[in-house]
Design a protein around this motif. Structure first.
Motif, short mmCIF file in Angstrom:
data_model
loop_
_atom_site.label_atom_id
_atom_site.label_comp_id
_atom_site.label_asym_id
_atom_site.label_seq_id
_atom_site.Cartn_x
_atom_site.Cartn_y
_atom_site.Cartn_z
N ALA A 132 -1.23 53.09 13.80
CA ALA A 132 -0.45 53.75 12.75
C ALA A 132 -0.49 55.26 12.94
O ALA A 132 0.53 55.95 12.80
CB ALA A 132 -0.98 53.35 11.38
N ASP A 178 2.25 40.96 6.05
CA ASP A 178 3.36 41.89 5.85
C ASP A 178 4.67 41.18 6.12
O ASP A 178 5.41 40.84 5.20
CB ASP A 178 3.20 43.11 6.76
N ALA A 187 -2.63 47.99 4.34
CA ALA A 187 -2.51 49.31 3.71
C ALA A 187 -2.40 50.41 4.77
O ALA A 187 -1.60 51.35 4.63
CB ALA A 187 -3.70 49.57 2.79
N ARG A 188 -3.20 50.31 5.84
CA ARG A 188 -3.14 51.31 6.91
C ARG A 188 -1.77 51.28 7.59
O ARG A 188 -1.20 52.32 7.92
CB ARG A 188 -4.23 51.03 7.95
N ARG A 204 1.15 50.17 6.33
CA ARG A 204 2.24 50.57 5.43
C ARG A 204 2.24 52.07 5.18
O ARG A 204 3.30 52.66 4.93
CB ARG A 204 2.13 49.81 4.11
N ALA A 205 1.09 52.67 5.25
CA ALA A 205 1.03 54.12 5.02
C ALA A 205 1.86 54.88 6.04
O ALA A 205 2.36 55.97 5.75
CB ALA A 205 -0.43 54.58 5.06
N SER A 206 2.02 54.31 7.22
CA SER A 206 2.81 54.99 8.25
C SER A 206 4.18 54.36 8.44
O SER A 206 4.94 54.79 9.31
CB SER A 206 2.06 54.95 9.59
N GLY A 207 4.48 53.32 7.66
CA GLY A 207 5.76 52.63 7.82
C GLY A 207 5.77 51.63 8.95
O GLY A 207 6.84 51.13 9.33
N ALA A 240 -5.26 50.96 12.42
CA ALA A 240 -5.25 52.32 11.91
C ALA A 240 -4.92 53.32 13.01
O ALA A 240 -4.15 54.27 12.80
CB ALA A 240 -6.60 52.65 11.28
N GLU A 298 -6.85 45.82 3.76
CA GLU A 298 -7.04 47.18 4.28
C GLU A 298 -6.15 47.41 5.50
O GLU A 298 -5.54 48.49 5.65
CB GLU A 298 -8.50 47.40 4.64
#
Length: 706
Positions: free
Chosen positions: A96, A203, A126-127, A129-132, A93, A123
């Motif tokens: 990211a 991923d 998800a962290r 991917r939220a930032s690419g 996280a 989780e």
């Protein structure tokens, strides 16, 4: 390849070829997980910036160390995560949030462990991917890119040596196996400067890595290992990209469990199995599947010559008749053609050595060792007169003997230089220095001639795939309106008929009198079957009656079928019977579709009876496909001669059968996209009667699932 797929593969570049690297959980101990990557990159002079992160140290292995991700002097392209599992999600996280483009999570203890680990892994993804940010792992051994001195890995295999220069790229789900493959390749003198392991594939998948290697201008050959294909779209796009770039992919896919062994209702699914589907998908893209590590490296080694004969044929020159027989057996088993030398060429070679056997294999005998110029004349004739795309020369120990090898090498090399487009392979026993000399000339060298034949056959398979024009996309069918639940046979046939699949003439009958009227209209003899959406496999309950020749037989048969159905399946919905015209002549075939959990609808074709049940003589293909592909499938089964008119039998209408198979594949593909979310599980057309004029489905099942 679409622009989206190109971007997806390109997004791995920060992971695989970065300009700056942070190591989170960096260790001053070069033997620890957080210390080995730093030690390796220092030894190999990583071309970018290396930034250790550890709040407890000011320096790590002589490098300035930073207390946190926020304190880094610049945002790295990639970060190596080597912290305990409890801190890994928080670390990802923070990366990211910092804008890091890639993370390599070496840490274990996630989805491979338990449900809690799987939730933590989800989780973490998800962290990211939220930032690419792309994420490799967790639970992976990392990778290396020796061209950059980049070693984000903790494998101990590098202690015995670093990768050799070369153009073979390795992609592996298993870290231990990937580095095992690298170590063996290094021992064989093969250069594998790129080795990427994907671990849990939360991923980044092995398919995406293959796609990146397919686009990498410095990679010529791709060796891959997979235990399962997690995501089909990127995998298929990667194989297509490799084929388009004319880069051979040799893949070891392990795990051969069969689908549907426990409770498969679909006959097609029970004969398929995920391994058969894997074979079909790999063959579609020209991928060669390796069964062993030795075979994988043999094929990768041969592919480094970048000679891929589109129409492969093997010519063999040998000083041993026994070796010639061994090679011939191996070639026949692999389907590698070994046509005879032309008669005039055979006569000319016999004039040179009267006791030679110059058919192919061309046994020039040990006599040529007394006059090594004869070797050139034999080999030149094989290429110029025989026209072989690949030439295998068996000289065993004589090829390594100091008294013979230099002259032999010169004579063979003269032929090879004159024909640089041909694949030249030697089977010799020699010391490493002499083998290297042959290889530097451009020869492939194997001690075992059978292994040489397997590698040569693989080069032909690559060549055929690279040369084949793309199959034209099949014409789409009208939108398929799937029923909400598994339909009866009559309803299934109605749906298939609307798509253009011809069925045997038949009528549904709810009463005995309706059945008699239907039989009279169709003409005796007839077949009768129980009609129920709940009884898919009628023969299992005695729900099929053959050869009914008159009204009394039909009336009695109606009662029999209803009674058997009620006794066997009292809960089943009984709609009556299906009365069909009895078919005579022709060849019984099976056409089917089952939905593979990874690759979607897969079509199957085979002849009925023993050919399916016992011999498993069935071919598979992803849906949809056109008539040309369907006809190739039909002609590829071992029992195809029965359709083509063997032993004086009338030939079946192959074009009609191919149209039916193609239509079935397009029906399944359209059904897969049903906008209401209904799911096709399987289709079985068994038997289909392939007649001299036309093909007709006698039985049909459309099975719906969740």
């Amino acid at each position: 390849m679409s622009a989206a797929e190109m971007r997806r593969f390109a997004s791995l570049t920060p992971l695989l070829a970065p300009r700056s690297v942070a190591v989170i959980g960096a260790s001053d101990d070069p033997t620890r997980i957080g210390g080995r990557p730093i030690a390796y990159m220092l030894q190999q002079r990583f071309s970018g910036r290396l930034m250790p992160v550890n709040p407890k140290r000011e320096t790590v292995q002589g490098l300035p160390c930073f207390p946190s991700i926020a304190d880094l002097p610049e945002t790295p392209d990639v970060a190596i995560v080597a912290v305990p599992a409890a801190l890994a999600v928080e670390t990802v996280a923070a990366l990211a949030a910092r804008g890091v483009r890639g993370a390599i999570v070496l840490t274990a203890g996630f989805a491979e462990m338990d449900a809690a680990g799987a939730a933590a892994q989800a989780e973490m993804v998800a962290r990211a991917r939220a930032s690419g940010m792309r994420l490799l792992g967790p639970n992976c051994l990392g990778l290396f890119n020796a061209r950059l001195g980049y070693y984000p890995t903790f494998t101990a295999s590098l202690e015995t040596g670093f990768p050799l220069p070369g153009r073979i790229g390795v992609a592996s789900q298993s870290g231990a196996y990937g580095t095992h493959l690298f170590a063996i390749a290094r021992g064989r003198g093969l250069g594998t400067p790129l080795c990427i392991t994907t671990g849990n594939e939360s991923d980044v998948t092995v398919g995406e890595v293959i796609g990146w290697l397919a686009e990498d201008p410095e990679t010529d050959v791709i060796a891959a290992y997979a235990e399962g294909i997690r995501e089909a779209e990127s995998f298929l796009a990667a194989l297509a990209a490799a084929r388009a770039a004319k880069k051979p992919v040799v893949l070891m896919k392990v795990g051969r469990s069969a689908l549907g062994q426990a409770a498969a209702q679909s006959h097609t699914a029970s004969i398929a199995g995920d391994d058969a589907v894997t074979d079909a998908v790999l063959a579609e893209f020209g991928v060669v599947r390796a069964a062993t590590t030795e075979q994988m490296l043999d094929i990768a080694y041969a592919a480094t010559k970048r000679i891929y004969p589109a129409r492969n044929s093997l010519g063999v020159i040998t000083v041993s008749g026994g070796a010639g027989v061994l090679i011939s057996d191996a070639a026949e088993a692999l389907g590698l053609p070994m046509p005879e030398m032309p008669a005039p060429a055979q006569a000319a070679l016999r004039a040179l050595v009267p006791f030679a056997a110059p058919r192919n294999p061309v046994d020039c005998t040990a006599q040529v060792l007394n006059d090594l110029s004869l070797v050139r004349r034999f080999a030149e004739s094989m290429v110029a007169d025989g026209g072989y795309a690949s030439v295998l020369a068996f000289f065993s120990q004589t090829g390594g003997a100091a008294s013979i090898a230099p002259k032999l090498r010169a004579e063979l090399n003269a032929v090879r230089r004159a024909h640089p487009e041909r694949l030249f392979v030697l089977s010799v026993v020699a010391d490493q220095a002499r083998v290297r000399a042959y290889e530097e000339d451009g020869f492939l060298v194997f001690e075992d001639p059978s292994r040489a034949v397997a590698a040569i056959a693989a080069m032909g398979r690559f060549g055929a795939a690279f040369a084949a024009p793309p199959a034209p996309p099949p014409a789409p069918l009208p939108k398929v309106a799937l029923p909400a639940a598994t339909p009866s046979e009559a309803e299934a046939k109605r749906l298939l008929a609307e798509a253009g699949i011809a069925c045997v003439p038949e009528q549904a009958a709810a009463t005995a009198e309706e059945a008699i009227a239907a039989a009279a209209a169709l003409g005796y003899p007839v077949v009768m079957k129980i009609l129920s959406p709940d009884i898919l496999h009628k023969s299992e309950i005695g729900g099929v009656l053959l050869g009914l020749g008159d009204a009394d037989a039909v009336r009695s048969g109606f009662s029999t079928l209803i009674a058997r159905a009620k006794a066997a399946r009292p809960e089943a919905r009984i709609e009556g019977v299906l009365v069909a015209k009895a078919m005579t002549g022709g060849v019984e075939c099976l056409l089917g579709v089952h939905r593979d959990p990874v690759f979607g609808p897969i079509a199957a074709f085979g002849l009925g009876g023993i050919f399916v049940e016992v011999l498993r003589d069935v071919v598979f293909r992803r849906c949809p496909f056109g008539v040309e592909v369907a006809e190739a499938m039909i002609r590829s089964v071992r029992a195809a001669p029965l359709l083509l008119g063997a032993r004086g039998r009338p030939a079946a209408d192959i074009p009609a059968l191919a149209r039916m198979l193609s239509t079935l594949s397009r029906f399944a593909a359209e059904a897969e996209a049903d906008p209401r979310g209904r799911r096709l599980r399987a289709i079985d057309l068994n038997p289909v009667f392939a007649l001299p004029e036309g093909a007709f489905a006698a039985d049909a099942v459309i099975e719906m699932g969740e």
